[in-house]
Write a protein that holds these residues in place. Structure first.
Motif, PDB file in Angstrom:
ATOM      1  N   GLN A  23      28.189  17.461  33.028  1.00 32.41           N
ATOM      2  CA  GLN A  23      29.312  18.372  33.268  1.00 32.41           C
ATOM      3  C   GLN A  23      29.757  19.044  31.972  1.00 32.41           C
ATOM      4  N   MET A  26      27.040  21.564  30.928  1.00 32.13           N
ATOM      5  CA  MET A  26      27.034  22.783  31.739  1.00 32.13           C
ATOM      6  C   MET A  26      28.220  23.677  31.411  1.00 32.13           C
ATOM      7  N   ARG A  38      16.844  23.130  37.315  1.00 28.58           N
ATOM      8  CA  ARG A  38      17.182  21.884  38.006  1.00 28.58           C
ATOM      9  C   ARG A  38      15.961  21.415  38.768  1.00 28.58           C
ATOM     10  N   ALA A  49      21.871  22.469  45.299  1.00 26.81           N
ATOM     11  CA  ALA A  49      22.585  21.977  44.118  1.00 26.81           C
ATOM     12  C   ALA A  49      22.652  23.055  43.051  1.00 26.81           C
ATOM     13  N   ALA A  50      21.565  23.782  42.858  1.00 28.88           N
ATOM     14  CA  ALA A  50      21.541  24.861  41.864  1.00 28.88           C
ATOM     15  C   ALA A  50      22.573  25.929  42.208  1.00 28.88           C
ATOM     16  N   ASN A  52      25.315  25.528  43.980  1.00 26.72           N
ATOM     17  CA  ASN A  52      26.642  24.948  43.760  1.00 26.72           C
ATOM     18  C   ASN A  52      27.012  24.952  42.282  1.00 26.72           C
ATOM     19  N   LEU A  53      26.036  24.632  41.425  1.00 25.88           N
ATOM     20  CA  LEU A  53      26.296  24.618  39.981  1.00 25.88           C
ATOM     21  C   LEU A  53      26.617  26.012  39.468  1.00 25.88           C
ATOM     22  N   ARG A  56      30.143  26.738  40.442  1.00 22.20           N
ATOM     23  CA  ARG A  56      31.141  25.914  39.731  1.00 22.20           C
ATOM     24  C   ARG A  56      31.254  26.281  38.256  1.00 22.20           C
ATOM     25  N   TYR A  57      30.154  26.750  37.670  1.00 23.39           N
ATOM     26  CA  TYR A  57      30.137  27.079  36.244  1.00 23.39           C
ATOM     27  C   TYR A  57      29.753  28.546  36.050  1.00 23.39           C
ATOM     28  N   VAL A  62      21.534  29.524  36.370  1.00 23.29           N
ATOM     29  CA  VAL A  62      20.619  28.552  36.951  1.00 23.29           C
ATOM     30  C   VAL A  62      19.334  29.323  37.215  1.00 23.29           C
ATOM     31  N   LEU A 120      23.174  14.442  40.414  1.00 23.57           N
ATOM     32  CA  LEU A 120      23.717  15.752  40.799  1.00 23.57           C
ATOM     33  C   LEU A 120      23.571  16.064  42.266  1.00 23.57           C
TER      34      LEU A 120
END
Length: 121
Positions: A23, A26, A38, A49-50, A52-53, A56-57, A62, A120
């Protein structure tokens, strides 16, 4: 992590979990425009997941995602290289991820590979 920090002369105050490290990394990568690849998990989970990341960031690129169900390392290494990833999160479980990173890390062109197991997902 504790031993590495101690060797580098920058001891940490305590244990650092993979999720906490990821975290913080990232967040820093997002601020600096870093590129994350990822790898691992079941089909579609890595891609989800990619996504979502990336949400979130904001600022984090990604640049690729790959599930952990492959038998030939070559195409995966080439995908990482082609994506020009700065960091690769390798989520294959221990010891498979550590063995994979040792064998394929240099050829990938990534600056850092981090084994995170299923953290993750």
């Amino acid at each position: 992590m504790l031993y590495a920090a101690r060797i580098l002369g920058r001891p940490l105050g305590g244990r650092v979990t993979g999720v906490d490290f990821a975290q913080r990394l990232m967040a820093r990568m997002a601020a600096e425009g870093g590129r994350l690849f990822r790898m691992g998990a079941k089909p579609c989970v890595a891609e989800r997941a990619a996504a979502n990341l990336a949400e979130r960031y904001p600022g984090l690129t990604v640049c690729g995602a790959r599930d952990g169900y492959f038998t030939d390392d070559g195409p995966v290494v080439e995908a990482i290289r082609a994506a020009e990833a700065d960091v690769v999160f390798v989520c294959l479980g221990s010891p498979k991820q550590e063995l994979w990173m040792a064998k394929n890390g240099p050829a990938s062109g990534a600056h850092l590979m981090v084994g995170l197991g299923g953290a993750l997902d």
